[in-house]
Structure formats: structure tokens, C-alpha cells
Design a protein around this motif. Sequence first.
Motif, PDB file in Angstrom:
ATOM      1  N   TYR A 137      58.278  25.075  75.206  1.00  0.00           N
ATOM      2  CA  TYR A 137      58.169  24.838  73.766  1.00  0.00           C
ATOM      3  C   TYR A 137      58.932  25.847  72.908  1.00  0.00           C
ATOM      4  O   TYR A 137      59.154  25.610  71.727  1.00  0.00           O
ATOM      5  N   ARG A 141      56.658  29.541  69.572  1.00  0.00           N
ATOM      6  CA  ARG A 141      55.366  28.866  69.678  1.00  0.00           C
ATOM      7  C   ARG A 141      54.240  29.835  70.048  1.00  0.00           C
ATOM      8  O   ARG A 141      53.089  29.444  70.153  1.00  0.00           O
ATOM      9  N   ASP A 156      51.144  27.629  69.443  1.00  0.00           N
ATOM     10  CA  ASP A 156      51.429  26.582  68.465  1.00  0.00           C
ATOM     11  C   ASP A 156      51.850  25.300  69.193  1.00  0.00           C
ATOM     12  O   ASP A 156      52.900  25.246  69.828  1.00  0.00           O
ATOM     13  N   SER A 158      51.704  22.326  67.367  1.00  0.00           N
ATOM     14  CA  SER A 158      51.930  21.373  66.282  1.00  0.00           C
ATOM     15  C   SER A 158      53.305  20.728  66.433  1.00  0.00           C
ATOM     16  O   SER A 158      54.217  21.302  67.020  1.00  0.00           O
ATOM     17  N   THR A 159      53.441  19.533  65.870  1.00  0.00           N
ATOM     18  CA  THR A 159      54.699  18.800  66.008  1.00  0.00           C
ATOM     19  C   THR A 159      55.828  19.423  65.184  1.00  0.00           C
ATOM     20  O   THR A 159      57.000  19.287  65.531  1.00  0.00           O
ATOM     21  N   ASN A 160      55.483  20.106  64.096  1.00  0.00           N
ATOM     22  CA  ASN A 160      56.513  20.659  63.211  1.00  0.00           C
ATOM     23  C   ASN A 160      56.540  22.185  63.212  1.00  0.00           C
ATOM     24  O   ASN A 160      57.051  22.802  62.282  1.00  0.00           O
ATOM     25  N   ARG A 161      55.980  22.801  64.239  1.00  0.00           N
ATOM     26  CA  ARG A 161      55.982  24.265  64.385  1.00  0.00           C
ATOM     27  C   ARG A 161      55.442  24.955  63.134  1.00  0.00           C
ATOM     28  O   ARG A 161      55.994  25.951  62.666  1.00  0.00           O
ATOM     29  N   SER A 162      54.350  24.446  62.613  1.00  0.00           N
ATOM     30  CA  SER A 162      53.853  24.935  61.327  1.00  0.00           C
ATOM     31  C   SER A 162      52.590  25.785  61.441  1.00  0.00           C
ATOM     32  O   SER A 162      52.073  26.264  60.436  1.00  0.00           O
TER      33      SER A 162
END
Length: 209
Positions: A137, A141, A156, A158-162
Motif C-alpha cells: 500500500y 499508509r 491507513d 482508506s481508499t483516498n489515503r485520507s
Amino acid sequence: MELAYYSDYAVRLVNSEEPARGKDSLTSVDAVRDLFGVNQSAARRATDADVTRFRSVRARLRAVFEAADSGDETLAVDLLNSLLLEFPVSPQISGHDYRDDDGRPLWHMHLADHPSNATAGYAAIAAMGLAFHLTAYGVDRLGLCEAAPCRNAYLDTSTNRSRRYCSDRCATRANVAAYRARKRLEADRSVSTGRAAESAQRASAKSER
């Protein structure tokens, strides 16, 4: 069991200490055993001597997260590689505990450790799991919670690395703190504006006299 699961070993160990709060739950052999979760056979190998050894590995794993969180990818990888070299594992195909509808084994990769003590076994699994997560990832991440003074480690997904916080609780606390800070700033600005207006009015009235 998916190999990515093993990365949770690293997070659990790192988060057994909260340096900014002066908290450390890793103070006994029972605390060491709790870190193994469902892997009770490995947990039974733990002794009092593992408490100190676990703390040493914990510091090294936290350093990996700190390097990743600061954007130093090369350092994060170098630190993790040193753990992988010191605590090796042997990948094996396993079918235990998982069966399909016909009762046949669901073959999957499993990390078999051959440790001299409980710390070596745990460190090997944690380092390998973290390595799989990092390479799959990305180094970014791996993070540390932004909700001061928490600084717990997280992965992390999450789909948008947020992701920025280790938990919903910390995210809520940080959002509330930010909201209150904005309100204080708005109030200060309002008071400052009001004072400026009063000063201008007094100056105008004085000049008219």
C-alpha cells in the motif's frame, strides 16, 4: 489467514505505550501474552524476561512509524529491514481452521516462526506483516495519530489515503478542538473589530469638536 493480518501485531505492540501521556501498559508477562490475541500457543511461551525484550522491539517499530509519518521512506524501510534480518520467518502453506462448503481446506499463506523466545516470534510476525502492508500500500499508509497528545500508530486502509487519526474517538476529539479554536478566533476578531470601531468613533467625535 491473510498475511496483511500480521501487520496488526506491530500496531498493537507500538500502541501499548503512549509516551506523550506517560502511559505504558506493557508492564507484566500477562500484558505480553495479551498482545498475541488468539495466538495462545505462542503466548504461552512468554516469560518475565520478555517484558524488557518486547519494549525494545516496540521502540524499534515505533521508529518505523515515526519515519514513515515524517515522510522519510528510506529510513522507514531501512529500520524495518533491520528487524526482518534479525527476526526471520518461514512462509508456509496452511489449511488449518479454514474449510470450504465441502469441508476441504482453504489453502492460504501462513508465517511460521521458529523463535528462541516469545519476543523473537512476535517481532518476526509483526515485522513481516508490516513489510507486506508497506510494500502493498505504500510507506505513507503508516501513520501516527494527529490528535495530540495521542500519537498512536495506525495503518491507513482508506481508499483516498485520507486517514489522520488512530480511532473515531480521536477524530471526534480533534474536530471538536478545531471547532472550539475557530470559535475563539472568531470571538477574538469580533472583539478586536468592535474595539477598533469604538476607537474610530471616538477619534471622529474628537475631531468634530
